[in-house]
Design a protein around this motif. Structure first.
Motif, PDB file in Angstrom:
ATOM      1  N   MET A 168       0.849  -1.183   0.000  1.00 44.27           N
ATOM      2  CA  MET A 168       0.000   0.000   0.000  1.00 44.27           C
ATOM      3  C   MET A 168       0.889   1.240   0.000  1.00 44.27           C
ATOM      4  O   MET A 168       1.808   1.348   0.799  1.00 44.27           O
ATOM      5  N   ASP A 169       0.625   2.169  -0.903  1.00 43.79           N
ATOM      6  CA  ASP A 169       1.385   3.409  -0.997  1.00 43.79           C
ATOM      7  C   ASP A 169       0.888   4.382   0.058  1.00 43.79           C
ATOM      8  O   ASP A 169      -0.259   4.790   0.043  1.00 43.79           O
ATOM      9  N   THR A 170       1.770   4.730   0.995  1.00 42.73           N
ATOM     10  CA  THR A 170       1.364   5.622   2.087  1.00 42.73           C
ATOM     11  C   THR A 170       1.866   7.040   1.894  1.00 42.73           C
ATOM     12  O   THR A 170       1.699   7.868   2.775  1.00 42.73           O
ATOM     13  N   THR A 171       2.468   7.357   0.737  1.00 38.36           N
ATOM     14  CA  THR A 171       3.033   8.687   0.540  1.00 38.36           C
ATOM     15  C   THR A 171       1.985   9.778   0.488  1.00 38.36           C
ATOM     16  O   THR A 171       2.276  10.920   0.822  1.00 38.36           O
ATOM     17  N   ASN A 172       0.756   9.464   0.066  1.00 36.71           N
ATOM     18  CA  ASN A 172      -0.286  10.484  -0.053  1.00 36.71           C
ATOM     19  C   ASN A 172      -1.314  10.425   1.069  1.00 36.71           C
ATOM     20  O   ASN A 172      -2.321  11.114   1.006  1.00 36.71           O
ATOM     21  N   LEU A 173      -1.073   9.619   2.083  1.00 35.23           N
ATOM     22  CA  LEU A 173      -2.039   9.518   3.174  1.00 35.23           C
ATOM     23  C   LEU A 173      -1.861  10.679   4.144  1.00 35.23           C
ATOM     24  O   LEU A 173      -0.748  11.060   4.488  1.00 35.23           O
ATOM     25  N   ARG A 174      -2.980  11.216   4.569  1.00 38.09           N
ATOM     26  CA  ARG A 174      -2.923  12.206   5.629  1.00 38.09           C
ATOM     27  C   ARG A 174      -2.729  11.453   6.935  1.00 38.09           C
ATOM     28  O   ARG A 174      -2.630  10.238   6.953  1.00 38.09           O
ATOM     29  N   GLU A 175      -2.709  12.182   8.004  1.00 38.32           N
ATOM     30  CA  GLU A 175      -2.569  11.558   9.317  1.00 38.32           C
ATOM     31  C   GLU A 175      -3.665  10.512   9.514  1.00 38.32           C
ATOM     32  O   GLU A 175      -4.818  10.720   9.174  1.00 38.32           O
ATOM     33  N   SER A 176      -3.277   9.381  10.049  1.00 35.42           N
ATOM     34  CA  SER A 176      -4.239   8.306  10.295  1.00 35.42           C
ATOM     35  C   SER A 176      -5.158   8.667  11.457  1.00 35.42           C
ATOM     36  O   SER A 176      -4.781   9.401  12.361  1.00 35.42           O
ATOM     37  N   VAL A 177      -6.359   8.123  11.405  1.00 41.41           N
ATOM     38  CA  VAL A 177      -7.310   8.282  12.500  1.00 41.41           C
ATOM     39  C   VAL A 177      -7.783   6.899  12.911  1.00 41.41           C
ATOM     40  O   VAL A 177      -7.764   5.955  12.132  1.00 41.41           O
ATOM     41  N   ARG A 178      -8.197   6.779  14.132  1.00 40.98           N
ATOM     42  CA  ARG A 178      -8.684   5.508  14.659  1.00 40.98           C
ATOM     43  C   ARG A 178     -10.199   5.480  14.535  1.00 40.98           C
ATOM     44  O   ARG A 178     -10.874   6.472  14.767  1.00 40.98           O
ATOM     45  N   ILE A 179     -10.721   4.322  14.125  1.00 42.65           N
ATOM     46  CA  ILE A 179     -12.174   4.132  14.099  1.00 42.65           C
ATOM     47  C   ILE A 179     -12.507   2.939  14.985  1.00 42.65           C
ATOM     48  O   ILE A 179     -11.651   2.107  15.271  1.00 42.65           O
ATOM     49  N   ASN A 180     -13.741   2.871  15.390  1.00 47.09           N
ATOM     50  CA  ASN A 180     -14.213   1.757  16.197  1.00 47.09           C
ATOM     51  C   ASN A 180     -15.446   1.209  15.491  1.00 47.09           C
ATOM     52  O   ASN A 180     -16.420   1.922  15.306  1.00 47.09           O
ATOM     53  N   ALA A 181     -15.380  -0.039  15.079  1.00 46.76           N
ATOM     54  CA  ALA A 181     -16.506  -0.621  14.330  1.00 46.76           C
ATOM     55  C   ALA A 181     -16.786  -2.022  14.844  1.00 46.76           C
ATOM     56  O   ALA A 181     -15.878  -2.750  15.234  1.00 46.76           O
ATOM     57  N   ARG A 182     -18.048  -2.404  14.823  1.00 43.57           N
ATOM     58  CA  ARG A 182     -18.436  -3.762  15.201  1.00 43.57           C
ATOM     59  C   ARG A 182     -18.587  -4.592  13.943  1.00 43.57           C
ATOM     60  O   ARG A 182     -19.179  -4.138  12.949  1.00 43.57           O
ATOM     61  N   ILE A 183     -18.028  -5.806  13.972  1.00 44.39           N
ATOM     62  CA  ILE A 183     -18.167  -6.748  12.870  1.00 44.39           C
ATOM     63  C   ILE A 183     -18.535  -8.107  13.458  1.00 44.39           C
ATOM     64  O   ILE A 183     -18.347  -8.344  14.654  1.00 44.39           O
ATOM     65  N   SER A 184     -19.044  -8.983  12.626  1.00 44.45           N
ATOM     66  CA  SER A 184     -19.425 -10.313  13.116  1.00 44.45           C
ATOM     67  C   SER A 184     -18.177 -11.123  13.456  1.00 44.45           C
ATOM     68  O   SER A 184     -17.078 -10.853  12.952  1.00 44.45           O
ATOM     69  N   ALA A 185     -18.358 -12.117  14.301  1.00 47.71           N
ATOM     70  CA  ALA A 185     -17.240 -12.998  14.666  1.00 47.71           C
ATOM     71  C   ALA A 185     -16.706 -13.713  13.431  1.00 47.71           C
ATOM     72  O   ALA A 185     -15.493 -13.899  13.286  1.00 47.71           O
ATOM     73  N   ASP A 186     -17.607 -14.099  12.533  1.00 45.23           N
ATOM     74  CA  ASP A 186     -17.198 -14.770  11.304  1.00 45.23           C
ATOM     75  C   ASP A 186     -16.318 -13.858  10.442  1.00 45.23           C
ATOM     76  O   ASP A 186     -15.286 -14.285   9.921  1.00 45.23           O
ATOM     77  N   THR A 187     -16.713 -12.598  10.308  1.00 42.98           N
ATOM     78  CA  THR A 187     -15.917 -11.641   9.542  1.00 42.98           C
ATOM     79  C   THR A 187     -14.579 -11.394  10.219  1.00 42.98           C
ATOM     80  O   THR A 187     -13.543 -11.288   9.553  1.00 42.98           O
ATOM     81  N   ASN A 188     -14.573 -11.344  11.521  1.00 41.92           N
ATOM     82  CA  ASN A 188     -13.323 -11.165  12.258  1.00 41.92           C
ATOM     83  C   ASN A 188     -12.376 -12.340  12.012  1.00 41.92           C
ATOM     84  O   ASN A 188     -11.178 -12.138  11.790  1.00 41.92           O
ATOM     85  N   ASP A 189     -12.903 -13.557  12.028  1.00 40.69           N
ATOM     86  CA  ASP A 189     -12.079 -14.736  11.749  1.00 40.69           C
ATOM     87  C   ASP A 189     -11.515 -14.670  10.334  1.00 40.69           C
ATOM     88  O   ASP A 189     -10.347 -14.977  10.100  1.00 40.69           O
ATOM     89  N   TRP A 190     -12.358 -14.260   9.381  1.00 43.95           N
ATOM     90  CA  TRP A 190     -11.909 -14.134   7.998  1.00 43.95           C
ATOM     91  C   TRP A 190     -10.800 -13.094   7.890  1.00 43.95           C
ATOM     92  O   TRP A 190      -9.791 -13.308   7.218  1.00 43.95           O
ATOM     93  N   LEU A 191     -10.994 -11.939   8.571  1.00 47.31           N
ATOM     94  CA  LEU A 191      -9.963 -10.888   8.564  1.00 47.31           C
ATOM     95  C   LEU A 191      -8.651 -11.395   9.137  1.00 47.31           C
ATOM     96  O   LEU A 191      -7.578 -11.102   8.605  1.00 47.31           O
ATOM     97  N   ASP A 192      -8.726 -12.145  10.236  1.00 45.62           N
ATOM     98  CA  ASP A 192      -7.511 -12.716  10.830  1.00 45.62           C
ATOM     99  C   ASP A 192      -6.773 -13.590   9.824  1.00 45.62           C
ATOM    100  O   ASP A 192      -5.558 -13.454   9.639  1.00 45.62           O
ATOM    101  N   ARG A 193      -7.517 -14.498   9.173  1.00 43.55           N
ATOM    102  CA  ARG A 193      -6.894 -15.419   8.213  1.00 43.55           C
ATOM    103  C   ARG A 193      -6.321 -14.669   7.005  1.00 43.55           C
ATOM    104  O   ARG A 193      -5.184 -14.897   6.593  1.00 43.55           O
ATOM    105  N   LYS A 194      -7.118 -13.780   6.441  1.00 43.18           N
ATOM    106  CA  LYS A 194      -6.710 -13.071   5.234  1.00 43.18           C
ATOM    107  C   LYS A 194      -5.522 -12.161   5.503  1.00 43.18           C
ATOM    108  O   LYS A 194      -4.591 -12.087   4.704  1.00 43.18           O
TER     109      LYS A 194
END
Length: 72
Positions: free
Chosen positions: A1-27
Motif C-alpha cells: 500500500m502506498d502511504t506517501t499520499n495519506l494524511r494523518e491516520s485516524v482511529r475508528i471503532n466498528a463492530r463486525i461479526s465474529a465470522d468476519t473477524n475470523d476471515w480478517l484474521d486469516r486473510k
C-alpha cells in the motif's frame, strides 16, 4: 500500500461479526498485513470502485457526444 499520499491516520471503532473477524484474521495473515492495514485497503478499494461507478454515466455521455461529432 502506498502511504506517501495519506494524511494523518485516524482511529475508528466498528463492530463486525465474529465470522468476519475470523476471515480478517486469516486473510491478513495470508497477505502479511495487519488487520488494520487490510481493513484500510478494503475501504480504499471500495472507495475507488464507487467513485469510478459514479463518473461512468458522465463519461459515457461525453463519449457519445464525441462520437456524434465524428459522425457528422
Amino acid at each position: 500500500m502506498d502511504t506517501t499520499n495519506l494524511r494523518e491516520s485516524v482511529r475508528i471503532n466498528a463492530r463486525i461479526s465474529a465470522d468476519t473477524n475470523d476471515w480478517l484474521d486469516r486473510k491478513a495473515y495470508e497477505m502479511g498485513l495487519t488487520k488494520s492495514a487490510l481493513v484500510n485497503l478494503a475501504c480504499e478499494t471500495y472507495r475507488k470502485e464507487t467513485e469510478v461507478v459514479t463518473v461512468l454515466p458522465e463519461m459515457f455521455r461525453k463519449m457519445q457526444e464525441e462520437m456524434k461529432k465524428i459522425g457528422e
